[in-house]
Design a protein around this motif. Structure first.
Motif, short mmCIF file in Angstrom:
data_model
loop_
_atom_site.label_atom_id
_atom_site.label_comp_id
_atom_site.label_asym_id
_atom_site.label_seq_id
_atom_site.Cartn_x
_atom_site.Cartn_y
_atom_site.Cartn_z
N ALA A 109 0.84 -1.20 0.00
CA ALA A 109 0.00 0.00 0.00
C ALA A 109 0.88 1.25 0.00
CB ALA A 109 -0.91 0.01 1.22
N VAL A 110 0.34 2.33 -0.54
CA VAL A 110 1.08 3.58 -0.58
C VAL A 110 0.74 4.37 0.69
CG1 VAL A 110 1.61 5.62 -1.97
CG2 VAL A 110 0.87 3.52 -3.08
N THR A 111 1.29 3.88 1.79
CA THR A 111 1.07 4.54 3.08
C THR A 111 2.42 4.73 3.76
OG1 THR A 111 0.84 2.49 4.34
CG2 THR A 111 -1.19 3.41 3.38
N GLU A 112 2.47 5.64 4.70
CA GLU A 112 3.71 5.87 5.45
C GLU A 112 4.11 4.62 6.23
OE1 GLU A 112 7.01 8.05 6.74
OE2 GLU A 112 5.63 8.35 5.09
N GLN A 113 3.15 3.93 6.82
CA GLN A 113 3.44 2.72 7.59
C GLN A 113 4.04 1.63 6.70
OE1 GLN A 113 0.06 0.79 9.39
NE2 GLN A 113 1.34 -0.31 10.86
N ALA A 114 3.46 1.44 5.51
CA ALA A 114 3.98 0.42 4.58
C ALA A 114 5.39 0.79 4.13
CB ALA A 114 3.04 0.28 3.39
N ARG A 115 5.61 2.07 3.84
CA ARG A 115 6.94 2.52 3.42
C ARG A 115 7.97 2.28 4.53
NH1 ARG A 115 10.35 6.02 4.33
NH2 ARG A 115 9.13 7.27 5.77
N LYS A 116 7.60 2.59 5.78
CA LYS A 116 8.51 2.38 6.90
C LYS A 116 8.82 0.90 7.10
CE LYS A 116 7.48 6.46 9.67
NZ LYS A 116 6.91 6.95 10.95
N ARG A 117 7.82 0.05 6.92
CA ARG A 117 8.03 -1.39 7.10
C ARG A 117 9.02 -1.92 6.07
NH1 ARG A 117 2.79 -3.12 7.37
NH2 ARG A 117 2.80 -2.54 9.55
#
Length: 180
Positions: A109-117
């Motif tokens: 997903a294009v979310t901050e949480q997904a990017r951080k993971r």
């Protein structure tokens, strides 16, 4: 320190932690996890600090036990942000150093949480494989953490395909799994 979780401990982790740590569409039924544990497909592991459980991982292994899928991985809320996830992952790498690789599914997903993971796994040495999965109606990027072998893209794809054949029955793969 990493220890194998008993069925009772895994049940407690599932009910008290996994249901909070993962959205329902990403969470397998407990009966499936325990069944795979009994068949030696799933490895249910606890991460301990001074004899206190602070995290967990559920890994799936292929038939030849060459590759592992990091199915679930979490540090308990109040222990996050202290580098313990990195320590846990490094201990897993040492524990399974004789295996070829660990496969990691990270929500795409294009979310901050997904990017951080994804960034967390990359800092730990994982590389993006270029394989995209659609599983349980969720899109995932597949990362690989090389252990005892550095595999080329064709070998990685073959190992991942073999791993999913072992984990999921054919009817399930046909209905719920798409690999690109």
């Amino acid at each position: 320190m990493i220890k194998s979780l008993s069925e009772a401990e895994m049940t407690e982790v599932y009910r008290q932690r996994m249901k909070r740590d993962f959205p329902p569409n990403e969470l397998k039924p407990l009966t499936r996890i325990l069944s795979q544990k009994r068949k030696h497909i799933a490895l249910c592991l606890g991460y301990y600090k001074q004899d206190q459980l602070i995290g967990y991982a559920v890994l799936q292994q292929d038939e030849r036990q060459r590759c592992l899928l990091l199915d679930y991985f979490a540090i308990f809320d109040h222990n996050r942000g202290q580098g313990l996830g990195t320590c846990f992952l490094n201990e897993l790498k040492t524990m399974f150093a004789d295996r070829e690789m660990i496969v990691i599914e990270a929500e795409a997903a294009v979310t901050e949480q997904a990017r951080k993971r994804i960034a967390f796994y990359q800092r730990a040495g994982a590389r993006i494989s270029g394989i995209q999965l659609h599983l349980y109606h969720v899109d995932y990027a597949v990362l690989t953490l090389d252990l005892a072998a550095v595999l080329d893209d064709t070998q990685v794809r073959r190992r991942i395909t073999d791993l999913y054949r072992r984990i999921y029955p054919a009817f399930f793969r046909k209905l719920y799994l798409r690999m690109e």
